[in-house]
Each structure stands twice: as C-alpha cells, then as structure tokens.
Design a protein around this motif. Structure first.
Motif, PDB file in Angstrom:
ATOM      1  N   UNK A 176      15.553 -23.389  -1.170  1.00 51.08           N
ATOM      2  CA  UNK A 176      14.778 -24.490  -0.607  1.00 51.08           C
ATOM      3  C   UNK A 176      14.509 -25.586  -1.633  1.00 51.08           C
ATOM      4  N   UNK A 177      14.233 -26.757  -1.119  1.00 48.45           N
ATOM      5  CA  UNK A 177      13.615 -27.810  -1.907  1.00 48.45           C
ATOM      6  C   UNK A 177      12.125 -27.690  -1.604  1.00 48.45           C
ATOM      7  N   UNK A 178      11.356 -27.349  -2.617  1.00 51.73           N
ATOM      8  CA  UNK A 178       9.928 -27.085  -2.452  1.00 51.73           C
ATOM      9  C   UNK A 178       9.135 -28.360  -2.711  1.00 51.73           C
ATOM     10  N   UNK A 179       8.240 -28.685  -1.792  1.00 52.40           N
ATOM     11  CA  UNK A 179       7.297 -29.781  -1.978  1.00 52.40           C
ATOM     12  C   UNK A 179       5.926 -29.171  -2.189  1.00 52.40           C
ATOM     13  N   UNK A 180       5.324 -29.387  -3.355  1.00 50.62           N
ATOM     14  CA  UNK A 180       4.021 -28.806  -3.654  1.00 50.62           C
ATOM     15  C   UNK A 180       4.156 -27.346  -4.045  1.00 50.62           C
ATOM     16  N   UNK A 181       3.034 -26.663  -4.014  1.00 46.53           N
ATOM     17  CA  UNK A 181       2.968 -25.258  -4.417  1.00 46.53           C
ATOM     18  C   UNK A 181       3.631 -24.366  -3.374  1.00 46.53           C
ATOM     19  N   UNK A 182       4.322 -23.338  -3.836  1.00 45.67           N
ATOM     20  CA  UNK A 182       4.917 -22.371  -2.906  1.00 45.67           C
ATOM     21  C   UNK A 182       3.923 -21.275  -2.549  1.00 45.67           C
ATOM     22  N   UNK A 183       3.062 -20.926  -3.484  1.00 44.94           N
ATOM     23  CA  UNK A 183       2.137 -19.817  -3.273  1.00 44.94           C
ATOM     24  C   UNK A 183       0.855 -20.285  -2.587  1.00 44.94           C
ATOM     25  N   UNK A 184       0.304 -19.426  -1.748  1.00 49.92           N
ATOM     26  CA  UNK A 184      -0.935 -19.767  -1.038  1.00 49.92           C
ATOM     27  C   UNK A 184      -2.118 -19.940  -1.980  1.00 49.92           C
ATOM     28  N   UNK A 185      -1.997 -19.450  -3.225  1.00 54.61           N
ATOM     29  CA  UNK A 185      -3.110 -19.639  -4.161  1.00 54.61           C
ATOM     30  C   UNK A 185      -2.974 -20.932  -4.967  1.00 54.61           C
ATOM     31  N   UNK A 186      -1.965 -21.741  -4.645  1.00 53.77           N
ATOM     32  CA  UNK A 186      -1.830 -23.053  -5.262  1.00 53.77           C
ATOM     33  C   UNK A 186      -0.894 -23.132  -6.459  1.00 53.77           C
TER      34      UNK A 186
END
Length: 121
Positions: A97-107
């Motif tokens: 993927x091209x990730x926008x922002x944090x991938x993890x729910x904890x930021x």
C-alpha cells in the motif's frame, strides 16, 4: 465475532486458493510500497478481499467489532493498494500500500514497534 455468511463476487479461482481460519479469515500482512516497512496485520474474508481488489482501498474484517472497515474511513489514515499477493500455502496475503498517515491505531507509522530480544543479542 464470526464473519457473516455473505455472498461475494470474489473470483472463484482466487477463492479456491485461500486457506481460511475456522472463522473464514485469511491474515493480511500490510507492507508500505517504496520503503518495504511492514505496517500492520489485518484480517480479510472473501468479501473484504474482493472489495480490496476492486476498489483499491484496503478493506478488512474487524474481529472485535464484527464488521468490515476500510482503513482510513474514520481516521483519515488511508491505505491505497498497489498490489496483493497470495503466499505459497494460500493462508496469508501480502498487501502492498501507499500509506497516508499512521498505519497503527495507536498513531505510530507501524504496529511493529516493540522489539523482542532473543538469546545471544
């Protein structure tokens, strides 16, 4: 929560290759395009995989909430899919993927932040 018994339009040839958990899920390892960073692990059933392949947006099955979720739908931290590969055993997917922002729910950028030491380190 078990996945719902939904009719899916997933290509039958792909569906036949999947080896699912008793809950009907396949592990989806998410890797960042470009950096190769392993970002997270999610779970997909046939319908989540179909949605991911046809929309280009990473879609997972939430075991805790018992529903489908599109990464970034509420957080704004989107995953735009560049590729999906099935491993040789058919029991895991690699979603690039091209990730926008944090991938993890904890930021954090990745969910894999806690290094465990092995003997000899």
């Amino acid at each position: 929560m078990p996945v719902p018994d939904v009719e899916t339009a997933l290509d039958p040839a792909i569906a036949a290759r999947l080896k699912r958990t008793p809950d009907g899920l396949v592990a989806a390892i998410v890797q960042e395009h470009g950096t190769g960073d392993v970002l997270m692990l999610g779970w997909m059933d046939d319908e989540a995989l179909h949605r991911t392949l046809t929309t280009g947006r990473a879609t997972y099955w939430s075991r805790s909430r018992g529903e489908y979720w599109v990464k970034g739908e509420t957080s704004g931290h989107h995953q735009h899919v560049r590729g999906v590969s099935l491993d040789c055993d058919g029991d895991a997917l690699l979603v690039t993927v091209v990730q926008t922002g944090a991938a993890c729910h904890n930021g954090t950028h990745t969910c894999f932040t806690d290094d465990l030491l092995t003997e000899g380190q």
